[in-house]
Every structure is written in structure tokens, then in C-alpha cells.
Design a protein around this motif. Structure first.
Motif, PDB file in Angstrom:
ATOM      1  N   SER A  73     -38.186 -21.581  -6.480  1.00 15.14           N
ATOM      2  CA  SER A  73     -39.224 -21.515  -7.502  1.00 15.14           C
ATOM      3  C   SER A  73     -38.988 -22.622  -8.519  1.00 15.14           C
ATOM      4  O   SER A  73     -37.881 -22.761  -9.044  1.00 15.14           O
ATOM      5  N   GLU A 111     -43.839 -22.327  -6.011  1.00 16.62           N
ATOM      6  CA  GLU A 111     -42.813 -22.202  -4.978  1.00 16.62           C
ATOM      7  C   GLU A 111     -42.830 -23.412  -4.055  1.00 16.62           C
ATOM      8  O   GLU A 111     -43.892 -23.926  -3.694  1.00 16.62           O
ATOM      9  N   GLN A 136     -33.496 -19.605  -6.335  1.00 15.65           N
ATOM     10  CA  GLN A 136     -33.320 -20.178  -4.998  1.00 15.65           C
ATOM     11  C   GLN A 136     -33.335 -19.029  -3.992  1.00 15.65           C
ATOM     12  O   GLN A 136     -32.440 -18.214  -3.975  1.00 15.65           O
ATOM     13  N   TYR A 137     -34.374 -18.984  -3.179  1.00 16.97           N
ATOM     14  CA  TYR A 137     -34.536 -17.888  -2.226  1.00 16.97           C
ATOM     15  C   TYR A 137     -33.804 -18.146  -0.916  1.00 16.97           C
ATOM     16  O   TYR A 137     -33.392 -17.222  -0.232  1.00 16.97           O
ATOM     17  N   HIS A 138     -33.679 -19.410  -0.567  1.00 11.03           N
ATOM     18  CA  HIS A 138     -33.034 -19.747   0.710  1.00 11.03           C
ATOM     19  C   HIS A 138     -32.521 -21.178   0.629  1.00 11.03           C
ATOM     20  O   HIS A 138     -33.159 -22.039   0.043  1.00 11.03           O
ATOM     21  N   HIS A 158     -35.971 -22.893  -0.018  1.00  7.49           N
ATOM     22  CA  HIS A 158     -37.153 -22.229  -0.573  1.00  7.49           C
ATOM     23  C   HIS A 158     -36.763 -21.848  -1.989  1.00  7.49           C
ATOM     24  O   HIS A 158     -35.786 -21.136  -2.191  1.00  7.49           O
TER      25      HIS A 158
END
Length: 131
Positions: free
Chosen positions: A104, A85, A110-112, A102
Motif C-alpha cells: 500500500s 495498492e 507490505q502484504y507480500h 504487493h
């Protein structure tokens, strides 16, 4: 990871584009084929993050110049890698920071992602043609 000074793609809100490297499309293809997953750049001084296939292109702001574009605050990026990450932080020299992205590396999830306000949104009533 690759660090370059000029850009592989145009940076939104910064006016006409003269800072793209020659043959950027060819280089993007080589980077993706080679498995490069992060490119760091910063010539235009506007913090921004894009995802293009498996590649994240990360542009930094500046904390050492008043030649700011896009009406962003002076800042620099901190790249934090933990396992697979990655978090890209925008750090302000006189305090505070925000997470720009943010994601992986292995899954591409894509988390953020925080987008920089465009010039028109940051300064209503001012067009780029008058500056």
C-alpha cells in the motif's frame, strides 16, 4: 515514481558492487523528502524489491539478455497500480508470472514480498569466488 538504470543499493547474490550510482545515499534522502514512493531499476538483471522508509526500490530481471546474475530465469516486471495498492509481478517470457511484491502506498503496509534465492541457495556447492 522514478526510473533509473543503475542501482541505489546493492543487489544480493550478484557479486561485487560497481553499479551503485554516485552519491546514492544523498539521492535516497532527496527522493524520500520529495515523496517519491517507487524507484524502478534493473542493471544487474535480478528481480528484487526492498522497502526503505516510505520508498520501494524495485529491480527488474531481463528477458533480452543472457547476462543473468543470481541464477534467475529470464523475466521482466509488470507494475500494477490499483488505487493506492501496488503489485509488482515477475513475468516470464514463455509463460507464467509470480507476484514479487504487493504493498500500500498510503499506509506503507507490505502484504507480500518474494525474495530471489541467493546464488549459494540456487546452486549448492558453487561459491561466487570460483565463478
Amino acid at each position: 515514481m522514478l526510473a533509473i538504470h543503475h542501482h541505489l543499493i546493492p543487489v544480493p547474490g550478484t557479486g561485487r558492487e560497481r553499479s551503485i550510482i554516485n552519491d546514492a545515499g544523498d539521492l535516497l534522502e532527496v527522493l524520500i523528502d520529495a515523496g517519491v514512493n517507487i524507484v524502478l531499476s534493473g542493471h544487474k538483471h535480478v528481480p528484487y524489491v526492498w522497502r526503505l522508509e516510505t520508498l520501494y526500490i524495485v529491480n527488474a530481471g531481463t528477458c533480452s539478455s543472457l547476462r543473468l546474475r543470481g541464477y534467475t530465469r529470464p523475466c521482466y516486471n509488470i507494475v500494477e497500480v490499483e488505487g493506492d495498492e501496488v503489485k509488482i509481478h515477475r513475468k516470464f517470457p514463455f509463460g507464467g508470472r509470480t507476484v514479487l511484491a504487493h504493498f500500500s502506498l498510503s499506509s506503507g503496509a507490505q502484504y507480500h514480498r518474494q525474495l530471489e534465492a541467493l546464488v549459494q541457495e540456487a546452486r549448492p556447492g558453487v561459491s561466487m569466488a570460483t565463478e
